[in-house]
Design an enzyme around this catalytic site. Structure first.
Site, PDB file in Angstrom:
ATOM      1  N   HIS A 151       0.827  -1.199   0.000  1.00 44.55           N
ATOM      2  CA  HIS A 151       0.000   0.000   0.000  1.00 44.55           C
ATOM      3  C   HIS A 151       0.868   1.259   0.000  1.00 44.55           C
ATOM      4  O   HIS A 151       0.365   2.364  -0.121  1.00 44.55           O
ATOM      5  CB  HIS A 151      -0.879  -0.049   1.252  1.00 44.55           C
ATOM      6  N   CYS A 152       2.210   1.092   0.131  1.00 43.63           N
ATOM      7  CA  CYS A 152       3.039   2.290   0.345  1.00 43.63           C
ATOM      8  C   CYS A 152       3.998   2.611  -0.794  1.00 43.63           C
ATOM      9  O   CYS A 152       3.848   3.626  -1.458  1.00 43.63           O
ATOM     10  CB  CYS A 152       3.821   2.134   1.646  1.00 43.63           C
ATOM     11  N   ILE A 153       5.004   1.733  -1.004  1.00 42.34           N
ATOM     12  CA  ILE A 153       6.095   2.101  -1.919  1.00 42.34           C
ATOM     13  C   ILE A 153       5.599   2.365  -3.357  1.00 42.34           C
ATOM     14  O   ILE A 153       6.039   3.324  -3.984  1.00 42.34           O
ATOM     15  CB  ILE A 153       7.214   1.022  -1.915  1.00 42.34           C
TER      16      ILE A 153
END
Ligand SMILES: NC(=O)c1ccc[n+]([C@@H]2O[C@H](COP(=O)([O-])OP(=O)(O)OC[C@H]3O[C@@H](n4cnc5c(N)ncnc54)[C@H](O)[C@@H]3O)[C@@H](O)[C@H]2O)c1
Length: 443
Positions: free
Chosen positions: A282-284
């Protein structure tokens, strides 16, 4: 005190400071996911009374029954806190009227156009604003573009005529949790916090220092927002660089893994990053595009981000080409061949498949006529377009396939057995290092 504003500020800060430092402050967490639930549990463990608010009845019911759905949070811990009355969950936002602090941990995905999707923050803040009251501390933790806290959240919470830094306090604090990391969890990952005013920062620092080991205060919400984007952009770009090097090394017949291992012996000025089948989570793959969206509005193109995004996006295609070449070397076509995907979570030892490159690889394989099966001890089923695939037992499946491809290097897998049982194995994670076999095709 003659200045009425200073007197009002002092009254609210003194009361909130007292409640936080005596742990009588009633803590709220909006959004009980991978970020919000561990935070809520940490504050309940520190002695606070914590209320979690989420839209999903299913999550709320599970928390209240002491049943955790986040891998890093043990159910017995949740159950014990619920039984002691320190932790409860609700879908009813009116509970906020009784709270002193609120941490907002809702999702911040991208739209298909790669623009930020702020709908979760907006709807959460609209609900919070209805019950927000003087003396409260609100902290946004969702990863977002610089400026969100003051441009988007502040006007919504100020609606009732209350003034920030006087009647209420507002901060941004980036969440850095790394699911599946046994060494660093919510409690011992240093927490960065920046407030709209110095008093807001002071309240944020005091709040976090009650339950977390290290707090790093910065001068503004924009700095705090940018810290998270720097961290994740740094990772995304370095992974993009090493993925591009992996494709170059492949063309030149050089083993990228051996190159990185040797380069990493340099005791200064080098930090190893590893290639793989593509970015996941969900981030990088998501956060850097929040930054590029914002800078585009200021007339600056975030060229490193766009380039790394392009290179990382090529990796699933590169993996499928490797599989196709491996099959060709055995006089087989991908069309009609059986390919077994080993691991579909976006990274090792976790159950999260959000943005997982495995989904792209499977999609591409199927589009080229491959017959795809998969195994993953953490993920019982996945949806690829309209089809649901169920995990199969590796020992049964591998002998019958034409090729296996390791996408996620879970520790539970028996890698020697994979090489023994599959006719050939494409390894995108170097998880077969140390095993010598002509069946192995490394990234
Ligand atoms: N997962 C990670 O590893 C990680 C790490 C660092 C930062 N973050 C950031 O933290 C934020 C949350 O991520 P997550 O992984 O915990 O997401 P998640 O999807 O696991 O959890 C979010 C929760 O918020 C709830 N929710 C959605 N809209 C809501 C609303 N309007 N009101 C109340 N609840 C609502 C959802 O039902 C869900 O339970 C994101 O901005 C993410 O980028 C995530």
């Amino acid at each position: 005190m003659s200045d009425p504003i200073a007197a009002q500020t002092a009254a609210h800060t003194d009361l909130l400071r007292h409640k936080i430092s005596t742990r009588t402050a009633r803590v709220g967490v909006v959004g009980l996911g991978y970020v919000g639930l561990p935070l809520a549990v940490e504050y309940a463990k520190a002695g606070f009374s914590v209320t979690g608010v989420d839209l999903l009845d299913s999550k709320v019911a599970r928390i209240n029954a002491g049943d955790s759905y986040v891998q890093d949070v043990p159910s017995d811990e949740v159950l014990s806190l619920v039984e002691k009355g320190r932790l409860r969950a609700t879908t009813d936002f009116s509970a906020i009227a009784e709270l002193d602090t609120i941490n907002i941990c809702v999702p911040t995905p991208l739209r298909k156009t790669k623009d930020p999707d702020m709908s979760h923050i907006v709807s959460a803040c609209q609900q919070i604003a209805r019950h927000f009251h003087p003396g409260m501390l609100a902290i946004l933790e969702s990863t977002t573009y610089p400026g969100t806290t003051e441009e988007l959240v502040l006007p919504m919470l100020s609606k009732s005529g209350m003034h920030v830094g006087v009647d209420f306090f507002l901060c941004f604090s980036p969440e850095r949790v790394d699911p599946g990391n046994a060494s660093f969890q919510t409690r011992n990952i240093p927490k960065v916090v920046g407030g709209v005013t110095p008093v807001c920062t002071e309240m944020g620092r005091l709040f976090y220092s009650q339950a977390l080991e290290t707090v790093v205060a910065v001068s503004s919400t924009q700095v705090a927002e940018m810290v998270k984007l720097l961290e994740n952009t740094f990772r995304m770009i370095n992974i993009g660089l090493v993925n591009e090097l992996a494709m170059m090394c492949d063309r030149m017949g050089i083993d990228i893994w051996e190159v990185i291992e040797a380069a990493a012996t340099k005791p200064f000025g080098f930090m190893p990053f590893y290639p793989g089948p593509g970015l996941g989570g969900h981030c990088i793959p998501v956060d850097p595009f929040y930054l590029s969206w914002k800078t585009r509005q200021a007339g600056i193109e975030a060229r490193f981000i766009e380039l790394a995004g392009y290179v990382n996006g090529q990796m699933p295609h590169f993996v499928v080409e490797k599989i196709q070449n491996a099959l060709n070397s055995r006089r087989k076509a991908l069309f009609g061949s059986r390919v077994h995907v080993v691991g579909v979570a976006y990274k090792r030892n976790i159950d999260d498949i959000r943005e997982s490159p495995a989904l792209d690889v499977i999609h591409l394989l199927k589009r080229r006529g491959g017959v795809v099966t998969y195994s993953d001890p953490y993920v019982p089923s996945i949806r690829i377009e309209d089809e649901i695939l169920f995990a199969s037992d590796m020992a049964d499946t591998l002998p019958a396939v034409d090729c296996a491809v390791i996408i996620t290097d879970h520790s539970d897998f028996d890698y020697e057995a994979i090489v023994r049982n599959a006719p050939m194995v494409v390894d995108t994670r170097n998880s077969l290092r140390g095993i010598n076999s002509e069946k192995i095709i490394r990234l």
